[in-house]
Each structure stands twice: as structure tokens, then as C-alpha cells.
Scaffold this active site. Structure first.
Site, PDB file in Angstrom:
ATOM      1  N   LEU A 117       0.823  -1.210   0.000  1.00 45.31           N
ATOM      2  CA  LEU A 117       0.000   0.000   0.000  1.00 45.31           C
ATOM      3  C   LEU A 117       0.852   1.253   0.000  1.00 45.31           C
ATOM      4  O   LEU A 117       0.428   2.305  -0.457  1.00 45.31           O
ATOM      5  CB  LEU A 117      -0.913   0.015   1.227  1.00 45.31           C
ATOM      6  CG  LEU A 117      -1.988  -1.055   1.301  1.00 45.31           C
ATOM      7  CD1 LEU A 117      -2.664  -1.034   2.667  1.00 45.31           C
ATOM      8  CD2 LEU A 117      -3.026  -0.855   0.212  1.00 45.31           C
ATOM      9  N   GLY A 118       2.059   1.131   0.524  1.00 48.66           N
ATOM     10  CA  GLY A 118       2.895   2.320   0.571  1.00 48.66           C
ATOM     11  C   GLY A 118       4.203   2.030   1.260  1.00 48.66           C
ATOM     12  O   GLY A 118       4.368   0.988   1.887  1.00 48.66           O
ATOM     13  N   GLU A 119       5.138   2.964   1.128  1.00 52.55           N
ATOM     14  CA  GLU A 119       6.430   2.736   1.728  1.00 52.55           C
ATOM     15  C   GLU A 119       7.004   4.038   2.264  1.00 52.55           C
ATOM     16  O   GLU A 119       6.821   5.100   1.683  1.00 52.55           O
ATOM     17  CB  GLU A 119       7.398   2.139   0.691  1.00 52.55           C
ATOM     18  CG  GLU A 119       8.701   1.702   1.294  1.00 52.55           C
ATOM     19  CD  GLU A 119       9.368   0.595   0.471  1.00 52.55           C
ATOM     20  OE1 GLU A 119       8.904   0.346  -0.651  1.00 52.55           O
ATOM     21  OE2 GLU A 119      10.337   0.016   0.979  1.00 52.55           O
ATOM     22  N   GLY A 120       7.667   3.937   3.407  1.00 54.01           N
ATOM     23  CA  GLY A 120       8.297   5.115   3.987  1.00 54.01           C
ATOM     24  C   GLY A 120       9.670   4.787   4.524  1.00 54.01           C
ATOM     25  O   GLY A 120      10.167   3.687   4.296  1.00 54.01           O
ATOM     26  N   THR A 121      10.270   5.720   5.223  1.00 56.54           N
ATOM     27  CA  THR A 121      11.625   5.498   5.717  1.00 56.54           C
ATOM     28  C   THR A 121      11.684   4.344   6.702  1.00 56.54           C
ATOM     29  O   THR A 121      12.604   3.532   6.675  1.00 56.54           O
ATOM     30  CB  THR A 121      12.153   6.749   6.452  1.00 56.54           C
ATOM     31  OG1 THR A 121      11.249   7.818   6.208  1.00 56.54           O
ATOM     32  CG2 THR A 121      13.535   7.083   6.010  1.00 56.54           C
ATOM     33  N   LYS A 134       1.727  -3.224   8.854  1.00 58.03           N
ATOM     34  CA  LYS A 134       2.735  -2.165   8.853  1.00 58.03           C
ATOM     35  C   LYS A 134       4.049  -2.769   9.330  1.00 58.03           C
ATOM     36  O   LYS A 134       4.196  -3.080  10.508  1.00 58.03           O
ATOM     37  CB  LYS A 134       2.275  -1.045   9.782  1.00 58.03           C
ATOM     38  CG  LYS A 134       3.025   0.250   9.661  1.00 58.03           C
ATOM     39  CD  LYS A 134       2.263   1.309  10.469  1.00 58.03           C
ATOM     40  CE  LYS A 134       2.703   2.716  10.198  1.00 58.03           C
ATOM     41  NZ  LYS A 134       1.763   3.698  10.787  1.00 58.03           N
ATOM     42  N   ASP A 179      -0.971  15.269  14.213  1.00 54.67           N
ATOM     43  CA  ASP A 179      -0.749  15.177  12.768  1.00 54.67           C
ATOM     44  C   ASP A 179      -2.064  14.897  12.041  1.00 54.67           C
ATOM     45  O   ASP A 179      -2.130  14.038  11.174  1.00 54.67           O
ATOM     46  CB  ASP A 179       0.288  14.090  12.477  1.00 54.67           C
ATOM     47  CG  ASP A 179       0.830  14.185  11.048  1.00 54.67           C
ATOM     48  OD1 ASP A 179       0.726  15.270  10.444  1.00 54.67           O
ATOM     49  OD2 ASP A 179       1.335  13.169  10.539  1.00 54.67           O
TER      50      ASP A 179
END
Lengths: 467, 299
Positions: A143-147, A166, A258
Site C-alpha cells: 500500500l505504501g512505503e516510507g523510511t 505495517k 498530525d
């Protein structure tokens, strides 16, 4: 400093230790009170592969252990089941009753006098049916990627439910990321229909996987999908759910910090849930802390933009106002790309702050240095014509400069704007959805192409937020 | 002295304490009362769940003396890094709760303490100390890998339950509550916002808070206080501090009369501090604290 050296010296004197630690000894000690669940995990988690496997298997276990499994000399021996046993059980459907001999064995487990341990062993028995194990979940797509993390869509073999996995990588210089630690420890305490549920935590060699309930969409996507034209009735229902979840957090002194449409997940029933608590923190200490880089610029309150670090619950409420505007108009309220532009946009619409609307502002060096022109506050109704009088009133109460006067989540829920949702909505149990009430129903969004709700399987466009 | 307790008694200004923690004594205690109250209730009710009763009872190698030394060292560490007292309290709580679940060898005990501090600061602070710094303060006896692995193990064993109510929380809560009560009752009807403590009063208050924190720190290191809930310890610590400071001020010169008056600011809450059910427990805890303090004063 002297004092500390003292402590250090005394400590090391009192604790004689060899130059390098005997790793075996360490693990062995840690394993002494081990519970079954962790037997296959501990050696991995310690990263020690030099252990000497214990030659003799546990006597009472009829089945021979597989050769790959290590046994440790445990002072406290637990009855254990072979992995085969467990995996057989795991492949069975969820509603299976556990075999009677299994239950018997569970009951025979050495009675622990102290509470936390008995809780641990209950947890251990949960792990035998698949909780806390990666094999229980099937990955379906990214679904997505981050640091720090990658998010996958997945399915639980136990319940057949969709989940969001996650995966947090642990191989960082500084160990487990603090955002992950905070998110998990906070979410564990939050059980509410409008806050995303953390189902499970799986710890493997290099990863910590958080298993969340899966929600198909988020508010950003929802808006895109209905051509930025939401039914004004649905705006109210979403708004109420947002405030409901937030009020629950704020009562526990937890700030989200946030809030933005991407962090408000929405499922096909129209249930809205707060997600991504990576920046949140239980506010239990006086807060000098936190850099002012916490909130996405568009939803950041002007006091924080001007460098205030007196963070409290009003920090979230400004963003709620911006989100209400965005839902009602279909466009972001203050889409500034720099702090200066952001402040400029705010002042141009809401009027330049004065000592009256914002006590202390005239002495604020930061504010003075920007030399903004003087603006008169504009009538919000001209900008949000679809919102009724009450809606405008709530919006104004949320977008107050003075943090002390800014409407709280609790107070906002009681605002006249929500009167049309009925009285029952205020006495719902925390974990009940607003849609459990007959009188609360979504309407068709005028701008939506096909149906009110999202078609499934739009994973690619998904803007899953990641810390 | 061992604990630095005596120095604290004599030096008028707090030394070696974290520089942050701006004076929240006067700030926004009025406005946020209801939030503070709800937070207090939640924390108070959570205490029992986070208590690590008898955490050493089944440890073959860890003695109360070793724990005392380690915690004393952790107290020095938190000051060294200028992190909050909250982090320190949380670290001790994390360590104790881990000890309930797992036996630890004596030579790994220090690693446990310092890893607990790492986790606590990650949870509480904006910036936690670097692992490298922490390891070097252990004379590099442990490796980064060992620390990261233990970190994960602790998190998993504690099931990520880190939001423990701490001495630091209750200390802040009780002191600001008492102060705001006094200020409101003194200035009822008059302009509340216009009332500010004088410089003198502020410094006495600071000193009082700092002293009470000292008492709390001592109790943190002493295994005997492991059985008390944090709120009970803090209540005891506050009333003991009032007692001691009053005596001390009376003994010293007349120039402290102002300080003495300021101290009376805090006396208002004395009776309501002890609610009936925990009264005897608080008294008992106060007496034990008194003993502990006097022991540490002499040594």
C-alpha cells in the site's frame, strides 16, 4: 559528573564481569522463566546463533522435536507442544474448539502466583492459535512505503478479515524507531470505534509488524472520489466521528499532532477512524518538548507556526476546523507551502490577529518580523456557502487564534451543529459505531460517479500514510 | 553524601537538575484543570496495573542492593543527559516489570537498566540519547546488537505497555494542584490573572519541588518502596518535604521568613491530600521515607 563516575565505579565493582559477556549465560538467564510462546523467538531476537542446543528433548513431550529447534536448559520447564501441533491447529478454521487434551494441558500449567505472568501465559495460549505469528497473515499487496515502514494489505487466516500490515524495520542504528514505540504503546490503550484498531503485534528477526484493521479508503481519497462534492449531511457525520475519536484521545491526554485527511481512514460503511499515531504522545509531562515540525503545514495552527511549544489539546482542534472546511468546500483551507505563506493565508482569511483575538501577539517577535499587512476578517459564509449557520459557528469556534478559547473536542460534540443527529448519539458506548443508530445514515454524495461508497480494490491510488 | 541529598538541603539553588521543566507552577494550571483532573483519574486508576510487585523475589542473582546501585546510577544518567524525571521513573518501571517476567544475570543487569532508559526516553523525549553514548557509559561492556535485541525483547515481554503512571507525573500534578487551589482561594473575586508569585516565592517553590523530587528519587532506588503506588509515594514525599523544609528553615536565620511564608502556600492541601482509604498507607510510607532520608543524610 564526579558523582556519576562514583556510581559507575561502585557499580562495576559490585558486579564483577569479564571483558566480554558470556552470551550463553545471558540467554540462558533470560530463558529461565521463558514461556512457550517465546521459545522459538528468543534466540532469534537476541541474534545469537552460537548457542549449544540441549541434547535431550523435554521428557514429557511424546513427540520428538524437529532438528532445527533448539532447546535450552530451563530451570522452569514448561509443557510444550511441537510446532507441528501448532501449525496443524492454525490451518483449521477460526471457530474450531481447542482439543480437550490441549485445554487440559493449559490448565495444568504451573500456577503462577503473580499476575503479570498469568497474563503472559494467557497470551501464550493465544499464540498457539496463531496470534503474534506472521504465518497467520497473507500479504496481498503493497500500500505504501516510507523510511521506517512498509505497509501491506493482508488477510488474516484466522478470521479471513482484511488487515493492514505495517512492517517496521528494526535494523536502525538506534534500535526500534521511537514513532513505532509510541504508536503501539498508545494505541494499545485506545479502544474506540473511531480509532483504528491494532489487532496484533508480530516480532520477527528484523521486523516489527503491526497488524491493523484494514480500511479501504481515507478522507483524502473519499473527497477525490466524489469529485470534491460531498453531501453536506455526510460532512456532519464524518465531522462528528472525527470529534468523537479525538475527544476520547484528549480525555486521555493524548494529542494526535498530525491530523490531516490522509490520516482519517474511512471504510465502506462510512466509519471514520483516526490513524497514524506516530507523532502522538501521551501528554503527561510539562511539554517544553517537540520541535515545531510536527503538524503538516496546511493543518498547523498559527500559534505553532509562530514557534509556540506550549502544546496542548487545542493543537489538534485547529486542524479539525481546516478539515471541516475542506469537506464542505472540497478544497484545502490554507494550502501554504512555507510557514510565511501559510500564516499569510490564515491572516488574509481570518483577519490579522490583535491583542483582543490573540493575547500576547503584539509582543511576539516572530510575528512582528514577518511584517504582514493588516487584514480584516472575512465572512466565512462567503467561502463556505454550503455550510449552515451552525456549521459556520462551529468552524469559527475551531479557528480561533487564542488557544484557550478554541473549542475543545468535547465541547464541539455538543455544538448545535450536531443537534440534527439526535440525542442518542451522545450516549453511545465508546466501541459502538455511530451507524449502530438507525437514525444515522449516510446519504448519496452528489458528486460521486457510481455509488455512495468506494469500490474495493483501489489499492494503487491509496495514499496510506506512513511515518 | 551518597545521594547528594545533603547538598540539596544546603545549596539554595538547585544544581545538576535538568534545565528544562520551565515553571509550570503558574502557567495554565487554571485553564486546564478539568483536563488535568481527568488525566489524573486515569493515571491513578492505572497504577495497580503497572505495579511490579516483588520484582526481585524470583531473581536468583539480582539483589535489592544491586537494584539500588543500578537505579542510583540511572538517576545520575538522566541528569547527565538532561532528560526529564519522567523518563527516569518510566525507565525504572520498565526495568522492574521486565524483571517480573524474566530472570536476569547479574552481569547483564546494567544492560537492562540502560536499555530501559533508552526505551523510556524514546517514549517520552523528543531526542533520546544515542545508543553509542549509552554503551560508552557502560564502559563499552556491551554491544549495540545486544542492546537492540534486549530492547525488542523488553518491548515484546511488556507487550508494549509503556504508558505507566510515574512519580514524576503525580509530583507535577499534586504540586500544581495545591498551588492553584491556594491561589484561587486567595484571590477569589479579584483579578486572578494579575496574581504572580514574587521572585522570592518562586525560588522557594522551585526549591521545594526540587527537594520533593529528591525524596522521590531516593524512594525510586530503594526496593522497599516497590510495593507502594506512585501516587502514595508522592503524597508522602510532599508532606515529608514540607515537614523537613519547614524545620530546616526555622533552624536557619531570619532572612528565610519569606520562604517560610511561601511554604505555607502549600499547606492548604494537607488535609485533603490524604483521602481516607489510603491514609494509613500514606502515613506508613511517609515514616519509611523519613527513615530513608535520615539514613542518606548521615552517610
Amino acid at each position: 559528573m564526579n558523582k556519576m563516575k562514583n556510581f559507575k565505579r561502585r557499580f562495576s565493582l559490585s558486579v564483577p564481569r569479564t571483558e566480554t559477556i558470556e552470551e550463553n549465560e545471558f540467554t540462558e538467564q533470560i530463558n529461565q522463566l521463558n514461556i512457550r510462546r517465546n521459545e522459538d523467538m528468543v534466540p532469534n531476537s537476541l541474534g545469537l546463533h552460537t548457542l549449544h542446543p540441549e541434547a535431550s528433548p523435554v521428557g514429557s513431550d511424546p513427540q520428538a522435536p524437529s532438528p532445527t529447534q533448539l532447546h535450552y536448559r530451563n530451570k522452569v520447564q514448561h509443557r510444550r507442544f511441537s510446532m507441528e501441533d501448532v501449525s496443524k491447529r492454525m490451518s483449521l478454521p477460526m471457530d474450531i474448539r481447542l482439543p480437550p487434551e490441549f485445554l487440559k494441558k493449559l490448565q495444568m500449567e504451573s500456577p503462577e502466583p503473580c499476575k503479570p505472568l498469568s497474563r503472559m501465559s494467557r497470551r501464550a495460549s493465544l499464540s498457539d492459535i496463531g496470534f503474534g505469528k506472521l504465518e497467520t497473515y497473507v500479504k496481498l499487496g503493497k500500500l505504501g512505503e516510507g523510511t521506517y515502514a512498509t505497509v501491506f494489505k493482508g488477510r488474516s487466516k484466522l478470521t479471513e478479515n482484511l488487515v493492514a500490515l505495517k512492517e517496521i524495520r528494526l535494523e536502525h542504528e538506534e534500535g526500534a524507531p521511537c514513532t513505532a514505540i509510541r504508536e503501539v504503546s498508545l494505541l494499545k490503550n485506545l479502544k474506540h470505534a473511531n480509532i483504528v484498531t491494532l489487532h496484533d503485534i508480530i516480532h520477527t528477526d528484523r521486523c516489527l509488524t503491526l497488524v491493523f484493521e484494514y480500511l479501504d479508503s481515507d478522507l483524502k481519497q473519499y473527497l477525490d472520489n466524489c469529485g470534491n462534492l460531498m453531501s453536506i449531511h455526510n460532512v456532519k457525520i464524518f465531522m462528528f466521528q472525527l470529534l468523537r475519536g479525538l475527544s476520547y484521545c484528549h480525555k486521555r491526554k493524548i494529542l494526535h499532532r498530525d491530523l490531516k485527511p490522509q490520516n482519517l481512514l474511512i471504510n465502506e460503511k462510512g466509519e471514520l477512524k483516526l490513524a497514524d499515531f506516530g507523532l502522538a504522545r501521551a501528554k503527561s509531562v510539562p511539554t517544553k518538548t517537540y520541535s515545531n515540525e510536527v503538524v503538516t503545514l496546511w493543518y498547523r495552527p498559527p500559534d505553532v507556526l509562530l514557534g509556540s511549544t506550549e502544546y496542548s489539546t487545542p493543537i489538534d482542534m485547529w486542524g479539525v476546523g481546516c478539515i471541516l472546511y475542506e469537506m464542505a468546500t472540497g478544497r484545502p483551507m490554507f494550502p501554504g507551502s512555507t510557514v510565511k505563506e501559510e500564516l499569510h493565508l490564515v491572516f488574509r482569511l481570518m483577519g490579522s490577529p490583535s491583542e483582543e483575538t490573540w493575547p500576547g501577539i503584539t509582543a511576539n517577535e516572530e510575528f512582528k518580523s514577518y511584517m504582514f499587512p493588516q487584514y480584516k476578517a472575512q465572512a466565512l459564509i462567503n467561502h463556505v456557502p454550503r455550510l449552515d449557520t451552525e456549521g459556520i459557528d462551529l468552524l469559527s469556534a475551531l479557528l480561533l487564534y487564542d488557544t484557550k478559547k478554541r473549542s475543545s473536542a468535547e465541547a464541539s460534540l455538543r455544538h448545535a451543529y450536531f443537534l440534527s443527529l439526535g440525542e442518542n448519539i451522545h450516549s453511545l458506548p465508546d466501541t459502538s459505531s455511530v451507524f449502530s443508530l438507525k437514525e444515522v445514515q449516510l446519504q448519496k454524495d452528489p458528486g460521486h460517479r457510481s455509488s455512495v461508497f468506494q469500490p474495493p480494490g483501489r489499492g494503487k491510488n491509496r495514499r496510506q500514510s506512513i511515518f | 553524601s551518597d545521594s547528594g541529598f545533603e547538598e540539596e538541603l544546603q545549596s539554595p539553588s538547585p544544581r545538576g537538575l535538568p534545565a528544562e521543566q520551565p515553571d509550570r507552577l503558574t502557567a495554565d494550571c487554571h485553564q486546564e484543570l478539568s483536563y488535568d483532573e481527568s488525566c489524573f483519574t486515569i493515571q491513578k486508576n492505572n497504577q495497580l496495573k503497572f505495579l511490579a510487585l516483588g520484582c526481585l523475589s524470583r531473581q536468583p542473582q539480582i539483589t535489592p542492593e544491586a537494584r539500588c546501585k543500578l537505579v542510583s546510577w540511572l538517576i545520575a544518567l538522566y541528569k547527565h543527559f538532561s532528560v526529564s524525571f519522567e523518563s527516569c521513573c518510566l525507565a525504572v518501571n520498565i526495568m522492574d516489570r521486565f524483571l517480573v517476567t524474566t530472570s536476569v544475570a547479574a552481569d547483564c543487569f546494567q544492560l537492562l537498566g540502560v536499555t530501559a532508559l533508552l526505551i523510556a526516553t524514546k517514549h517520552v523525549e523528543v531526542c533520546s540519547p544515542r545508543i553509542k553514548q549509552l554503551l560508552s557509559l557502560c564502559c563499552n561492556s556491551f554491544s549495540r546488537e545486544q542492546m537492540c535485541n534486549l530492547e525488542c525483547l523488553i518491548l515484546v515481554r511488556l507487550n508494549f505497555r509503556l504508558a505507566a503512571p510515574t512519580l514524576a507525573f503525580f509530583l507535577d500534578y499534586f504540586i500544581s494542584k495545591e498551588l492553584s487551589c491556594k491561589m484561587i482561594s486567595d484571590h477569589e473575586g479579584s483579578d486572578y490573572k494579575g496574581f504572580k508569585l514574587t521572585e522570592d516565592q518562586l525560588s522557594t517553590m522551585k526549591r521545594f519541588k526540587c527537594f520533593a523530587r529528591r525524596v522521590c528519587e531516593l524512594s525510586l532506588a530503594d526496593y522497599a518502596f516497590n510495593r507502594y503506588q506512585p501516587s502514595v509515594i508522592v503524597q508522602s514525599a510532599i508532606s515529608l518535604t514540607k515537614d523537613l523544609l519547614r524545620t530546616h528553615l526555622k533552624q536557619s536565620s531570619l532572612q528565610h521568613t519569606n520562604a517560610l511564608e511561601t511554604l505555607d502556600l502549600l499547606s492548604i492541601g494537607d488535609h485533603e491530600l490524604h483521602d481516607s482509604d489510603s491514609h494509613s498507607l500514606t502515613l506508613q510510607c511517609t515514616e519509611e521515607l523519613r527513615l530513608l532520608v535520615s539514613l542518606n543524610q548521615e552517610s
